[in-house]
Design a protein around this motif. Sequence first.
Motif, PDB file in Angstrom:
ATOM      1  N   LYS A   7      15.648  -2.841   9.427  1.00  0.00           N
ATOM      2  CA  LYS A   7      16.386  -2.283   8.302  1.00  0.00           C
ATOM      3  C   LYS A   7      15.700  -1.023   7.781  1.00  0.00           C
ATOM      4  N   LYS A   8      16.510  -0.070   7.283  1.00  0.00           N
ATOM      5  CA  LYS A   8      16.016   1.188   6.730  1.00  0.00           C
ATOM      6  C   LYS A   8      16.412   1.276   5.259  1.00  0.00           C
ATOM      7  N   PHE A   9      15.547   1.859   4.449  1.00  0.00           N
ATOM      8  CA  PHE A   9      15.775   1.918   3.013  1.00  0.00           C
ATOM      9  C   PHE A   9      15.523   3.330   2.490  1.00  0.00           C
ATOM     10  N   ASP A  10      16.180   3.655   1.355  1.00  0.00           N
ATOM     11  CA  ASP A  10      15.914   4.919   0.675  1.00  0.00           C
ATOM     12  C   ASP A  10      14.668   4.821  -0.187  1.00  0.00           C
ATOM     13  N   LEU A  11      14.400   3.628  -0.736  1.00  0.00           N
ATOM     14  CA  LEU A  11      13.256   3.451  -1.608  1.00  0.00           C
ATOM     15  C   LEU A  11      12.623   2.092  -1.354  1.00  0.00           C
ATOM     16  N   VAL A  12      11.321   2.085  -1.182  1.00  0.00           N
ATOM     17  CA  VAL A  12      10.556   0.847  -0.991  1.00  0.00           C
ATOM     18  C   VAL A  12       9.442   0.832  -2.030  1.00  0.00           C
ATOM     19  N   ARG A  48      -1.732  -3.152   7.005  1.00  0.00           N
ATOM     20  CA  ARG A  48      -0.513  -3.680   7.631  1.00  0.00           C
ATOM     21  C   ARG A  48       0.727  -2.952   7.125  1.00  0.00           C
ATOM     22  N   ILE A  49       0.757  -2.678   5.818  1.00  0.00           N
ATOM     23  CA  ILE A  49       1.908  -1.974   5.246  1.00  0.00           C
ATOM     24  C   ILE A  49       1.968  -0.541   5.754  1.00  0.00           C
ATOM     25  N   MET A  50       0.852   0.142   5.740  1.00  0.00           N
ATOM     26  CA  MET A  50       0.833   1.539   6.182  1.00  0.00           C
ATOM     27  C   MET A  50       1.225   1.680   7.652  1.00  0.00           C
ATOM     28  N   ALA A  51       0.867   0.714   8.459  1.00  0.00           N
ATOM     29  CA  ALA A  51       1.159   0.789   9.894  1.00  0.00           C
ATOM     30  C   ALA A  51       2.662   0.824  10.170  1.00  0.00           C
ATOM     31  N   LYS A  52       3.470   0.297   9.225  1.00  0.00           N
ATOM     32  CA  LYS A  52       4.912   0.216   9.466  1.00  0.00           C
ATOM     33  C   LYS A  52       5.752   0.909   8.396  1.00  0.00           C
ATOM     34  N   CYS A  53       5.118   1.500   7.388  1.00  0.00           N
ATOM     35  CA  CYS A  53       5.875   1.983   6.231  1.00  0.00           C
ATOM     36  C   CYS A  53       6.937   3.013   6.592  1.00  0.00           C
ATOM     37  N   LEU A  54       6.654   3.940   7.487  1.00  0.00           N
ATOM     38  CA  LEU A  54       7.655   4.950   7.840  1.00  0.00           C
ATOM     39  C   LEU A  54       8.826   4.347   8.604  1.00  0.00           C
ATOM     40  N   ASP A  55       8.602   3.227   9.275  1.00  0.00           N
ATOM     41  CA  ASP A  55       9.686   2.559   9.993  1.00  0.00           C
ATOM     42  C   ASP A  55      10.743   2.009   9.044  1.00  0.00           C
ATOM     43  N   PHE A  56      10.337   1.753   7.794  1.00  0.00           N
ATOM     44  CA  PHE A  56      11.267   1.180   6.824  1.00  0.00           C
ATOM     45  C   PHE A  56      12.096   2.232   6.103  1.00  0.00           C
ATOM     46  N   LEU A  57      11.745   3.504   6.245  1.00  0.00           N
ATOM     47  CA  LEU A  57      12.379   4.567   5.458  1.00  0.00           C
ATOM     48  C   LEU A  57      13.444   5.316   6.242  1.00  0.00           C
ATOM     49  N   GLN A  58      14.520   5.664   5.524  1.00  0.00           N
ATOM     50  CA  GLN A  58      15.486   6.597   6.075  1.00  0.00           C
ATOM     51  C   GLN A  58      14.791   7.952   6.235  1.00  0.00           C
ATOM     52  N   MET A  65       8.383   5.589  -0.087  1.00  0.00           N
ATOM     53  CA  MET A  65       7.714   4.356  -0.485  1.00  0.00           C
ATOM     54  C   MET A  65       6.791   4.680  -1.647  1.00  0.00           C
ATOM     55  N   LEU A  66       6.917   3.898  -2.718  1.00  0.00           N
ATOM     56  CA  LEU A  66       6.038   4.024  -3.874  1.00  0.00           C
ATOM     57  C   LEU A  66       5.173   2.769  -3.957  1.00  0.00           C
ATOM     58  N   MET A  67       3.892   2.970  -4.161  1.00  0.00           N
ATOM     59  CA  MET A  67       2.950   1.865  -4.104  1.00  0.00           C
ATOM     60  C   MET A  67       1.996   1.918  -5.292  1.00  0.00           C
ATOM     61  N   VAL A  68       1.721   0.744  -5.859  1.00  0.00           N
ATOM     62  CA  VAL A  68       0.689   0.583  -6.875  1.00  0.00           C
ATOM     63  C   VAL A  68      -0.358  -0.348  -6.289  1.00  0.00           C
ATOM     64  N   THR A  69      -1.583   0.117  -6.191  1.00  0.00           N
ATOM     65  CA  THR A  69      -2.633  -0.707  -5.616  1.00  0.00           C
ATOM     66  C   THR A  69      -3.986  -0.155  -6.045  1.00  0.00           C
ATOM     67  N   GLU A  70      -5.037  -0.661  -5.463  1.00  0.00           N
ATOM     68  CA  GLU A  70      -6.372  -0.117  -5.646  1.00  0.00           C
ATOM     69  C   GLU A  70      -6.897   0.315  -4.287  1.00  0.00           C
ATOM     70  N   VAL A  71      -7.681   1.372  -4.282  1.00  0.00           N
ATOM     71  CA  VAL A  71      -8.272   1.840  -3.029  1.00  0.00           C
ATOM     72  C   VAL A  71      -9.745   2.152  -3.246  1.00  0.00           C
ATOM     73  N   PRO A  72     -10.550   2.039  -2.208  1.00  0.00           N
ATOM     74  CA  PRO A  72     -11.937   2.461  -2.302  1.00  0.00           C
ATOM     75  C   PRO A  72     -12.057   3.960  -2.038  1.00  0.00           C
ATOM     76  N   ASN A  73     -13.140   4.545  -2.502  1.00  0.00           N
ATOM     77  CA  ASN A  73     -13.442   5.953  -2.222  1.00  0.00           C
ATOM     78  C   ASN A  73     -12.222   6.835  -2.480  1.00  0.00           C
ATOM     79  N   VAL A  74     -11.746   6.806  -3.719  1.00  0.00           N
ATOM     80  CA  VAL A  74     -10.451   7.389  -4.058  1.00  0.00           C
ATOM     81  C   VAL A  74     -10.356   8.874  -3.712  1.00  0.00           C
ATOM     82  N   GLN A  75     -11.453   9.601  -3.795  1.00  0.00           N
ATOM     83  CA  GLN A  75     -11.392  11.036  -3.529  1.00  0.00           C
ATOM     84  C   GLN A  75     -11.046  11.343  -2.075  1.00  0.00           C
TER      85      GLN A  75
END
Length: 202
Positions: A7-12, A48-58, A65-75
């Motif tokens: 499936k493809k989406f405009d917004l994830v 896992r999400i990043m590996a497939k995220c573009l596959d989900f988008l039109q 895709m908009l994401m809220v999370t935490e990441v290490p080494n933000v810079q």
Amino acid sequence: LDIIGCKKFDLVLSNPPFVAVPSYVSPQLQPALYAIGGGVDGMYVLRRIMAKCLDFLQTNKISMMLMVTEVPNVQESCTMLRSFLPVEKRCRARIRVAYVDEDVETTESYSHEREVEAGIEIATRDWSAAISSNGIYNRALVLISIAYDKGDDKNGIYSYKRDDDMKGSEAVEESFSAANDADEEDAFLRPAGIAFARSALL
């Protein structure tokens, strides 16, 4: 991810957890989130999400895709996130990251908080060393937008600050003033923070 199929989406929208768990920690000591774990660098789910995220988008101009999370080494997070994409899609993605400057937390501070939550005895703790050995020196709450590159899009890291001081960065960086009493992780929910996020990510 497997349930979505082709499936493809405009917004994830996505809110993956960031839980850096040293391999030696016993599951019996961990709350449910620690039992799931994110690996020693906290990014198992995010990878896992990043590996497939573009596959989900039109492939149209509005899909994102908009994401809220935490990441290490933000810079360095833009470069890191791009490395999680399949090699053949890295040049096709536009990645933007926004974070609150005051919310950047050292490895030591993050480790201490997680140790307390997981019930590890402080006298025997080694969480900070385990995380640092994997090249992690800070973590931050971030907003991320990922889309197909339309040819004129800018990638970048955008830092939300409480003052008007501009700091240099290897990526595009913006600065907006926030109210002095704003909670760091709630800053994006205030009017100025919303305006910043829209300008940075969309």
